[in-house]
Design a protein around this motif. Structure first.
Motif, PDB file in Angstrom:
ATOM      1  N   GLU A 111      38.757  42.903  76.059  1.00  9.80           N
ATOM      2  CA  GLU A 111      39.838  42.105  75.495  1.00  9.80           C
ATOM      3  C   GLU A 111      41.164  42.745  75.887  1.00  9.80           C
ATOM      4  O   GLU A 111      41.458  43.874  75.507  1.00  9.80           O
ATOM      5  N   PHE A 112      41.959  42.034  76.665  1.00  6.99           N
ATOM      6  CA  PHE A 112      43.226  42.562  77.132  1.00  6.99           C
ATOM      7  C   PHE A 112      44.274  42.486  76.034  1.00  6.99           C
ATOM      8  O   PHE A 112      44.234  41.602  75.175  1.00  6.99           O
ATOM      9  N   ALA A 113      45.237  43.403  76.096  1.00  5.09           N
ATOM     10  CA  ALA A 113      46.341  43.391  75.135  1.00  5.09           C
ATOM     11  C   ALA A 113      47.223  42.168  75.386  1.00  5.09           C
ATOM     12  O   ALA A 113      47.310  41.670  76.506  1.00  5.09           O
ATOM     13  N   ALA A 114      47.860  41.708  74.324  1.00  2.44           N
ATOM     14  CA  ALA A 114      48.761  40.555  74.464  1.00  2.44           C
ATOM     15  C   ALA A 114      49.922  40.942  75.368  1.00  2.44           C
ATOM     16  O   ALA A 114      50.493  42.021  75.246  1.00  2.44           O
ATOM     17  N   ARG A 115      50.271  40.047  76.283  1.00  2.33           N
ATOM     18  CA  ARG A 115      51.313  40.350  77.275  1.00  2.33           C
ATOM     19  C   ARG A 115      52.361  39.250  77.294  1.00  2.33           C
ATOM     20  O   ARG A 115      52.136  38.150  76.802  1.00  2.33           O
ATOM     21  N   GLN A 116      53.506  39.581  77.906  1.00  4.31           N
ATOM     22  CA  GLN A 116      54.562  38.599  78.102  1.00  4.31           C
ATOM     23  C   GLN A 116      55.235  38.861  79.441  1.00  4.31           C
ATOM     24  O   GLN A 116      55.381  40.003  79.862  1.00  4.31           O
ATOM     25  N   ALA A 127      53.837  44.520  77.485  1.00  7.48           N
ATOM     26  CA  ALA A 127      53.017  44.297  76.300  1.00  7.48           C
ATOM     27  C   ALA A 127      53.818  43.508  75.286  1.00  7.48           C
ATOM     28  O   ALA A 127      55.043  43.561  75.254  1.00  7.48           O
ATOM     29  N   GLU A 128      53.127  42.766  74.456  1.00  8.11           N
ATOM     30  CA  GLU A 128      53.768  41.911  73.457  1.00  8.11           C
ATOM     31  C   GLU A 128      54.644  42.739  72.505  1.00  8.11           C
ATOM     32  O   GLU A 128      55.725  42.315  72.130  1.00  8.11           O
ATOM     33  N   GLU A 129      54.213  43.935  72.137  1.00  7.49           N
ATOM     34  CA  GLU A 129      54.958  44.758  71.175  1.00  7.49           C
ATOM     35  C   GLU A 129      55.901  45.762  71.838  1.00  7.49           C
ATOM     36  O   GLU A 129      56.546  46.552  71.173  1.00  7.49           O
ATOM     37  N   ALA A 130      56.035  45.722  73.152  1.00  9.87           N
ATOM     38  CA  ALA A 130      56.880  46.682  73.866  1.00  9.87           C
ATOM     39  C   ALA A 130      58.358  46.391  73.646  1.00  9.87           C
ATOM     40  O   ALA A 130      58.757  45.245  73.457  1.00  9.87           O
TER      41      ALA A 130
END
Length: 110
Positions: free
Chosen positions: A23-28, A45-48
């Protein structure tokens, strides 16, 4: 004989693991434009914490985000002059007194 067994195989160069069950980390994707007109996207990353500037991979110039986010203005410490440093050590009365002493010395030497 052992040479033929590994022929055509790049040892350590390839992984035979598949991506099944990972499962890959959420990305943008964030778009950037540099001054030379290049557009490029970077994946974060979504939280970066997202940067406002990134180096262009084609020309090396600074690329700014296409969504209009500006970089934070950095605090620039004001330049301290000799006068500022002198004023930290002495009051105006002391400076006037020293000035008069130096003038008397200079006038007396002529």
């Amino acid at each position: 004989m052992a040479d033929r067994a590994l022929r055509g195989m790049g040892l350590g160069a390839k992984s035979f693991e598949d991506e099944e069950g990972i499962e890959f980390a959420a990305r943008q994707n964030i778009g950037f434009d540099c001054d030379a007109g290049h557009h490029f996207d970077m994946v974060f990353a979504e939280e970066a914490e997202l940067p406002a500037e990134w180096e262009c991979p084609r020309c090396g110039r600074v690329g700014r985000r296409t969504d209009g986010t500006k970089p934070e203005e950095k605090y620039v410490k004001p330049v301290r002059t000799h006068w500022d440093m002198l004023r930290e050590r002495r009051s105006l009365d002391e400076l006037e007194e020293l000035f008069e002493e130096r003038l008397e010395l200079l006038r007396g030497s002529n």
